[in-house]
Design a protein around this motif. Structure first.
Motif, PDB file in Angstrom:
ATOM      1  N   VAL A 127     -20.631  19.926  26.428  1.00 49.42           N
ATOM      2  CA  VAL A 127     -20.276  20.163  27.831  1.00 49.42           C
ATOM      3  C   VAL A 127     -20.669  21.597  28.187  1.00 49.42           C
ATOM      4  O   VAL A 127     -20.454  22.524  27.393  1.00 49.42           O
ATOM      5  CB  VAL A 127     -18.767  19.899  28.051  1.00 49.42           C
ATOM      6  N   ASP A 128     -21.251  21.786  29.372  1.00 49.39           N
ATOM      7  CA  ASP A 128     -21.796  23.096  29.741  1.00 49.39           C
ATOM      8  C   ASP A 128     -20.748  24.144  30.076  1.00 49.39           C
ATOM      9  O   ASP A 128     -20.883  25.303  29.664  1.00 49.39           O
ATOM     10  CB  ASP A 128     -22.739  22.944  30.954  1.00 49.39           C
ATOM     11  N   TYR A 129     -19.736  23.764  30.851  1.00 48.59           N
ATOM     12  CA  TYR A 129     -18.743  24.724  31.321  1.00 48.59           C
ATOM     13  C   TYR A 129     -17.351  24.118  31.235  1.00 48.59           C
ATOM     14  O   TYR A 129     -17.196  22.903  31.280  1.00 48.59           O
ATOM     15  CB  TYR A 129     -18.996  25.124  32.788  1.00 48.59           C
ATOM     16  N   VAL A 130     -16.351  24.991  31.144  1.00 46.36           N
ATOM     17  CA  VAL A 130     -14.963  24.539  31.152  1.00 46.36           C
ATOM     18  C   VAL A 130     -14.146  25.393  32.103  1.00 46.36           C
ATOM     19  O   VAL A 130     -14.473  26.544  32.356  1.00 46.36           O
ATOM     20  CB  VAL A 130     -14.321  24.552  29.740  1.00 46.36           C
ATOM     21  N   GLN A 131     -13.084  24.791  32.625  1.00 47.15           N
ATOM     22  CA  GLN A 131     -12.093  25.486  33.440  1.00 47.15           C
ATOM     23  C   GLN A 131     -10.735  25.128  32.872  1.00 47.15           C
ATOM     24  O   GLN A 131     -10.522  23.988  32.450  1.00 47.15           O
ATOM     25  CB  GLN A 131     -12.127  25.013  34.895  1.00 47.15           C
ATOM     26  N   GLY A 132      -9.827  26.067  32.870  1.00 41.87           N
ATOM     27  CA  GLY A 132      -8.480  25.710  32.453  1.00 41.87           C
ATOM     28  C   GLY A 132      -7.716  26.853  31.831  1.00 41.87           C
ATOM     29  O   GLY A 132      -8.244  27.935  31.581  1.00 41.87           O
ATOM     30  N   TYR A 133      -6.459  26.578  31.573  1.00 42.96           N
ATOM     31  CA  TYR A 133      -5.543  27.581  31.050  1.00 42.96           C
ATOM     32  C   TYR A 133      -5.954  28.110  29.687  1.00 42.96           C
ATOM     33  O   TYR A 133      -5.566  29.203  29.315  1.00 42.96           O
ATOM     34  CB  TYR A 133      -4.127  27.018  30.962  1.00 42.96           C
ATOM     35  N   VAL A 134      -6.722  27.354  28.922  1.00 48.45           N
ATOM     36  CA  VAL A 134      -7.139  27.841  27.610  1.00 48.45           C
ATOM     37  C   VAL A 134      -7.986  29.111  27.754  1.00 48.45           C
ATOM     38  O   VAL A 134      -7.993  29.956  26.867  1.00 48.45           O
ATOM     39  CB  VAL A 134      -7.893  26.760  26.800  1.00 48.45           C
ATOM     40  N   LEU A 135      -8.645  29.259  28.888  1.00 50.47           N
ATOM     41  CA  LEU A 135      -9.467  30.439  29.129  1.00 50.47           C
ATOM     42  C   LEU A 135      -8.680  31.561  29.798  1.00 50.47           C
ATOM     43  O   LEU A 135      -8.785  32.717  29.408  1.00 50.47           O
ATOM     44  CB  LEU A 135     -10.669  30.090  30.011  1.00 50.47           C
ATOM     45  N   HIS A 136      -7.926  31.200  30.844  1.00 53.99           N
ATOM     46  CA  HIS A 136      -7.210  32.220  31.598  1.00 53.99           C
ATOM     47  C   HIS A 136      -6.242  31.549  32.564  1.00 53.99           C
ATOM     48  O   HIS A 136      -6.581  30.547  33.178  1.00 53.99           O
ATOM     49  CB  HIS A 136      -8.196  33.095  32.382  1.00 53.99           C
ATOM     50  N   ARG A 137      -5.088  32.093  32.692  1.00 52.64           N
ATOM     51  CA  ARG A 137      -4.120  31.607  33.669  1.00 52.64           C
ATOM     52  C   ARG A 137      -4.523  32.102  35.057  1.00 52.64           C
ATOM     53  O   ARG A 137      -5.089  33.189  35.196  1.00 52.64           O
ATOM     54  CB  ARG A 137      -2.716  32.139  33.353  1.00 52.64           C
ATOM     55  N   PRO A 138      -4.226  31.345  36.096  1.00 53.45           N
ATOM     56  CA  PRO A 138      -4.530  31.816  37.457  1.00 53.45           C
ATOM     57  C   PRO A 138      -3.796  33.114  37.752  1.00 53.45           C
ATOM     58  O   PRO A 138      -2.665  33.320  37.300  1.00 53.45           O
ATOM     59  CB  PRO A 138      -3.996  30.692  38.352  1.00 53.45           C
ATOM     60  N   GLU A 139      -4.456  33.997  38.465  1.00 52.93           N
ATOM     61  CA  GLU A 139      -3.833  35.239  38.902  1.00 52.93           C
ATOM     62  C   GLU A 139      -4.540  35.713  40.163  1.00 52.93           C
ATOM     63  O   GLU A 139      -5.654  35.280  40.446  1.00 52.93           O
ATOM     64  CB  GLU A 139      -3.885  36.307  37.815  1.00 52.93           C
ATOM     65  N   PRO A 140      -3.912  36.590  40.907  1.00 54.73           N
ATOM     66  CA  PRO A 140      -4.561  37.089  42.130  1.00 54.73           C
ATOM     67  C   PRO A 140      -5.897  37.753  41.806  1.00 54.73           C
ATOM     68  O   PRO A 140      -6.039  38.417  40.772  1.00 54.73           O
ATOM     69  CB  PRO A 140      -3.561  38.105  42.675  1.00 54.73           C
ATOM     70  N   LEU A 141      -6.853  37.566  42.670  1.00 53.62           N
ATOM     71  CA  LEU A 141      -8.178  38.133  42.484  1.00 53.62           C
ATOM     72  C   LEU A 141      -8.104  39.644  42.314  1.00 53.62           C
ATOM     73  O   LEU A 141      -8.807  40.222  41.478  1.00 53.62           O
ATOM     74  CB  LEU A 141      -9.078  37.770  43.672  1.00 53.62           C
ATOM     75  N   ALA A 142      -7.223  40.287  43.059  1.00 51.33           N
ATOM     76  CA  ALA A 142      -7.090  41.746  42.961  1.00 51.33           C
ATOM     77  C   ALA A 142      -6.727  42.161  41.534  1.00 51.33           C
ATOM     78  O   ALA A 142      -7.184  43.192  41.045  1.00 51.33           O
ATOM     79  CB  ALA A 142      -6.027  42.244  43.939  1.00 51.33           C
ATOM     80  N   GLY A 143      -5.939  41.351  40.837  1.00 53.90           N
ATOM     81  CA  GLY A 143      -5.574  41.655  39.454  1.00 53.90           C
ATOM     82  C   GLY A 143      -6.767  41.593  38.522  1.00 53.90           C
ATOM     83  O   GLY A 143      -6.871  42.372  37.578  1.00 53.90           O
ATOM     84  N   LEU A 144      -7.671  40.671  38.770  1.00 54.97           N
ATOM     85  CA  LEU A 144      -8.872  40.575  37.943  1.00 54.97           C
ATOM     86  C   LEU A 144      -9.754  41.796  38.113  1.00 54.97           C
ATOM     87  O   LEU A 144     -10.323  42.302  37.158  1.00 54.97           O
ATOM     88  CB  LEU A 144      -9.657  39.314  38.287  1.00 54.97           C
ATOM     89  N   TRP A 145      -9.863  42.273  39.338  1.00 59.99           N
ATOM     90  CA  TRP A 145     -10.697  43.453  39.581  1.00 59.99           C
ATOM     91  C   TRP A 145     -10.117  44.678  38.890  1.00 59.99           C
ATOM     92  O   TRP A 145     -10.836  45.485  38.342  1.00 59.99           O
ATOM     93  CB  TRP A 145     -10.834  43.722  41.089  1.00 59.99           C
TER      94      TRP A 145
END
Length: 152
Positions: A127-145
């Protein structure tokens, strides 16, 4: 139709390259308004936008619609992914979707990947790509920056 016109005007007005934008369209919405969905996809694909068919596999005629919709990638429904490491039938279904997608030169995205075991199986299947909690929990975009994470 009005939303399509709005989007095309916004791309032009703000000089946003279409190649930077991907849209997800659910299989059920695409089926319900098939002609409109094809027109929407073709018009935005013409300026470089990409389209992912979301929740693929949850409808009854998935493969037939996959042949007819001009999408770039397939998002495999999370109901198959959440048991891919423990259920041989789910694994076979994900593999079948990935094989057909590859034959059609479409990328595959697995959604709702929540365990390392599932991630490993998806790697093995190609499979080419994955999405999900195993990679990262959702958080505000500002926190990622703030943390310096890259959004590529």
């Amino acid at each position: 139709p009005a939303f399509l016109d709005f989007l095309l005007a916004a791309f032009e007005r703000h000089q946003v390259p279409g190649s930077l934008v991907s849209f997800e369209i659910t299989e059920t919405v695409a089926i319900a308004s098939f002609a409109q969905a094809v027109n929407f996809i073709e018009r935005l694909a013409a300026i470089g936008c990409r389209f992912l068919l979301d929740d693929f596999g949850s409808g009854l005629s998935s493969f037939d619609y996959l042949r007819k919709l001009p999408v770039s990638a397939v998002k495999i429904d999370g109901s198959f992914i959440e048991h891919v490491a423990s259920d041989p039938v789910c694994r076979a279904m994900v593999d079948a979707i990935r094989r057909v997608s590859t034959q059609m030169k479409l990328e595959t995205v697995a959604e709702r990947v929540e365990s390392e075991a599932d991630l490993q199986v998806l790697r093995e299947l190609g499979v080419d790509y994955v999405q999900g909690y195993v990679l990262h929990r959702p958080e505000p975009l500002a926190g990622l920056w703030r943390t310096g994470a890259h959004l590529n």
